[in-house]
Design an enzyme around this catalytic site. Structure first.
Site, PDB file in Angstrom:
ATOM      1  N   TYR A   9      -2.825  -0.864  10.120  1.00  0.00           N
ATOM      2  CA  TYR A   9      -2.753  -1.083   8.670  1.00  0.00           C
ATOM      3  C   TYR A   9      -1.349  -0.731   8.157  1.00  0.00           C
ATOM      4  CZ  TYR A   9      -4.249  -0.840   3.754  1.00  0.00           C
ATOM      5  OH  TYR A   9      -4.394  -1.041   2.398  1.00  0.00           O
ATOM      6  N   SER A  47       0.867  -1.187   0.000  1.00  0.00           N
ATOM      7  CA  SER A  47       0.000   0.000   0.000  1.00  0.00           C
ATOM      8  C   SER A  47       0.900   1.232   0.000  1.00  0.00           C
ATOM      9  CB  SER A  47      -0.844  -0.035   1.274  1.00  0.00           C
ATOM     10  OG  SER A  47      -1.441   1.209   1.537  1.00  0.00           O
TER      11      SER A  47
HETATM   12  P1  NDP Z   1     -11.842  -4.758  -0.721  1.00  0.00           P
HETATM   13  O1  NDP Z   1     -12.356  -4.491   0.655  1.00  0.00           O
HETATM   14  O2  NDP Z   1     -12.584  -4.296  -1.895  1.00  0.00           O
HETATM   15  O3  NDP Z   1     -11.548  -6.312  -0.874  1.00  0.00           O
HETATM   16  C1  NDP Z   1     -10.924  -7.016   0.155  1.00  0.00           C
HETATM   17  C2  NDP Z   1     -10.892  -8.471  -0.241  1.00  0.00           C
HETATM   18  O4  NDP Z   1     -10.221  -9.194   0.790  1.00  0.00           O
HETATM   19  C3  NDP Z   1     -12.273  -9.048  -0.393  1.00  0.00           C
HETATM   20  O5  NDP Z   1     -12.265  -9.915  -1.488  1.00  0.00           O
HETATM   21  C4  NDP Z   1     -12.474  -9.827   0.910  1.00  0.00           C
HETATM   22  O6  NDP Z   1     -13.341 -10.922   0.662  1.00  0.00           O
HETATM   23  C5  NDP Z   1     -11.038 -10.272   1.203  1.00  0.00           C
HETATM   24  N1  NDP Z   1     -10.775 -10.526   2.611  1.00  0.00           N
HETATM   25  C6  NDP Z   1     -10.811  -9.657   3.652  1.00  0.00           C
HETATM   26  N2  NDP Z   1     -10.517 -10.296   4.801  1.00  0.00           N
HETATM   27  C7  NDP Z   1     -10.259 -11.592   4.477  1.00  0.00           C
HETATM   28  C8  NDP Z   1      -9.892 -12.743   5.219  1.00  0.00           C
HETATM   29  N3  NDP Z   1      -9.723 -12.704   6.556  1.00  0.00           N
HETATM   30  N4  NDP Z   1      -9.709 -13.899   4.562  1.00  0.00           N
HETATM   31  C9  NDP Z   1      -9.878 -13.969   3.220  1.00  0.00           C
HETATM   32  N5  NDP Z   1     -10.221 -12.916   2.453  1.00  0.00           N
HETATM   33  C10 NDP Z   1     -10.414 -11.743   3.088  1.00  0.00           C
HETATM   34  O7  NDP Z   1     -10.364  -4.143  -0.718  1.00  0.00           O
HETATM   35  P2  NDP Z   1      -9.395  -3.676  -1.905  1.00  0.00           P
HETATM   36  O8  NDP Z   1      -9.687  -4.401  -3.157  1.00  0.00           O
HETATM   37  O9  NDP Z   1      -9.374  -2.214  -1.898  1.00  0.00           O
HETATM   38  O10 NDP Z   1      -8.026  -4.159  -1.287  1.00  0.00           O
HETATM   39  C11 NDP Z   1      -7.342  -5.320  -1.688  1.00  0.00           C
HETATM   40  C12 NDP Z   1      -5.920  -5.238  -1.160  1.00  0.00           C
HETATM   41  O11 NDP Z   1      -5.303  -4.076  -1.673  1.00  0.00           O
HETATM   42  C13 NDP Z   1      -5.840  -5.138   0.360  1.00  0.00           C
HETATM   43  O12 NDP Z   1      -4.700  -5.839   0.806  1.00  0.00           O
HETATM   44  C14 NDP Z   1      -5.663  -3.654   0.575  1.00  0.00           C
HETATM   45  O13 NDP Z   1      -5.032  -3.388   1.780  1.00  0.00           O
HETATM   46  C15 NDP Z   1      -4.806  -3.299  -0.620  1.00  0.00           C
HETATM   47  N6  NDP Z   1      -4.806  -1.892  -0.985  1.00  0.00           N
HETATM   48  C16 NDP Z   1      -5.951  -1.253  -1.412  1.00  0.00           C
HETATM   49  C17 NDP Z   1      -5.876   0.072  -1.802  1.00  0.00           C
HETATM   50  C18 NDP Z   1      -7.044   0.809  -2.336  1.00  0.00           C
HETATM   51  O14 NDP Z   1      -6.920   2.022  -2.589  1.00  0.00           O
HETATM   52  N7  NDP Z   1      -8.186   0.195  -2.545  1.00  0.00           N
HETATM   53  C19 NDP Z   1      -4.624   0.818  -1.752  1.00  0.00           C
HETATM   54  C20 NDP Z   1      -3.513   0.045  -1.289  1.00  0.00           C
HETATM   55  C21 NDP Z   1      -3.611  -1.242  -0.930  1.00  0.00           C
HETATM   56  P3  NDP Z   1     -14.288 -11.562   1.804  1.00  0.00           P
HETATM   57  O15 NDP Z   1     -14.898 -10.419   2.543  1.00  0.00           O
HETATM   58  O16 NDP Z   1     -15.266 -12.398   1.051  1.00  0.00           O
HETATM   59  O17 NDP Z   1     -13.368 -12.384   2.654  1.00  0.00           O
END
Ligand code: NDP
Length: 254
Positions: free
Chosen positions: A157, A144
């Site tokens: 985070y 990130s």
């Molecule tokens: P979303 O909240 O849209 O998606 C998160 C995903 O992670 C979902 O598919 C969720 O599915 C899954 N997830 C969360 N907790 C768990 C768990 N315990 N076990 C398995 N799956 C899990 O987030 P983003 O797409 O925005 O983020 C994806 C990644 O990118 C993350 O690591 C985030 O920190 C990183 N990121 C995002 C940024 C942004 O601007 N959006 C910027 C920088 C980094 P489910 O709930 O079904 O488990």
């Protein structure tokens, strides 16, 4: 020879059912990889797997909670059981708790670290023997801007995402001998369900992101696909331990 060809490769994308993970899953599928979508919500996993199958590749939907060791191991074993191999692991599942550090409970802190950092380690740990036996592999960890910068509302985070970069370097050093490349992608501000909740919780965020990002826009999940295909393919055979920002210039601007 197509350096970016992923035909006959098998990929697992944790958190592949939404946002950035789904953008990456579609990119890997478009390059020819079979893709396993892994997340906690089975119906979302199935829906995403169907969307990825539109690229005419094999897919599977697996339920996983990456904060649980047994669940991570079961995801990897299930993948190898179904597809016979595991070449690409994208550690993308992530979460956050947005509040001032002095108000955190230990349970909130642990939830973020367990999901974002420990989960990535556990999945990599489970994948390693299969990649080694298969002659190599690719691990892509999602960091990130908080791998580089801090924010008052993101202590856990930022700790988890800083840890992702250092863990990436250590695993890269350890497993280079096995032809496993381990790299990180550092997304800038990408429009996903995670940041839609940030927009509601952090006043002025949209204006700050637009003003600070030289590209002048939020990223989209598909903006991450190209670098993921590069890091998953033979094109990056000598690239390991890197942390690549995909941020429209955000981290280059004072
Ligand atoms: P979303 O909240 O849209 O998606 C998160 C995903 O992670 C979902 O598919 C969720 O599915 C899954 N997830 C969360 N907790 C768990 C768990 N315990 N076990 C398995 N799956 C899990 O987030 P983003 O797409 O925005 O983020 C994806 C990644 O990118 C993350 O690591 C985030 O920190 C990183 N990121 C995002 C940024 C942004 O601007 N959006 C910027 C920088 C980094 P489910 O709930 O079904 O488990």
């Amino acid at each position: 020879m197509n350096l970016f060809d992923l035909n006959a490769r098998v990929a697992v994308v944790t958190g592949g059912n939404a946002g950035i993970g789904l953008g990456i899953a579609k990119g890997l599928a478009a390059a020819g990889a079979a893709v396993v979508i892994a997340g906690r919500r089975p119906e979302r996993n199935l829906e995403a797997a169907r969307a990825v199958a539109a690229f005419k590749v094999s897919t599977a939907a697996l339920e996983v909670d990456v904060s649980n060791e047994a669940s991570c191991r079961a995801m990897v074993e299930n993948t190898v059981g179904r597809f016979g191999r595991l070449d690409i692991l994208v550690n993308n599942a992530g979460t956050t708790v947005r509040k001032q550090p002095e108000t955190y409970t230990l349970a909130e802190w642990n939830k973020v670290i367990d999901t974002n950092l420990n989960g990535a380690f556990l999945c990599a740990h489970a994948a390693y023997p299969h990649m080694k036996n298969g002659g190599g592999g690719k691990i892509i960890n999602i960091g990130s801007m908080m791998s580089i910068f801090g924010a008052s509302y993101a202590a856990a985070y930022a700790a988890s995402k800083g840890g992702i970069v250092q863990m990436t370097k250590a695993l890269a050093c350890a497993w280079a001998k096995d032809n496993i490349q381990v790299n990180a992608i550092l997304p800038g501000w990408i429009d996903t369900p995670l940041t839609q909740s940030a927009l509601r919780e952090v006043p002025g965020l949209n204006e700050r992101v637009l003003a600070r990002t030289p590209a002048g826009r939020w990223g989209e999940p598909k903006d991450l696909a190209g670098v993921a295909v590069f890091l998953a393919s033979g094109a990056s055979g000598f690239v390991t331990g890197a942390a690549i920002p995909v941020d429209g210039g955000y981290s280059s601007q004072v």
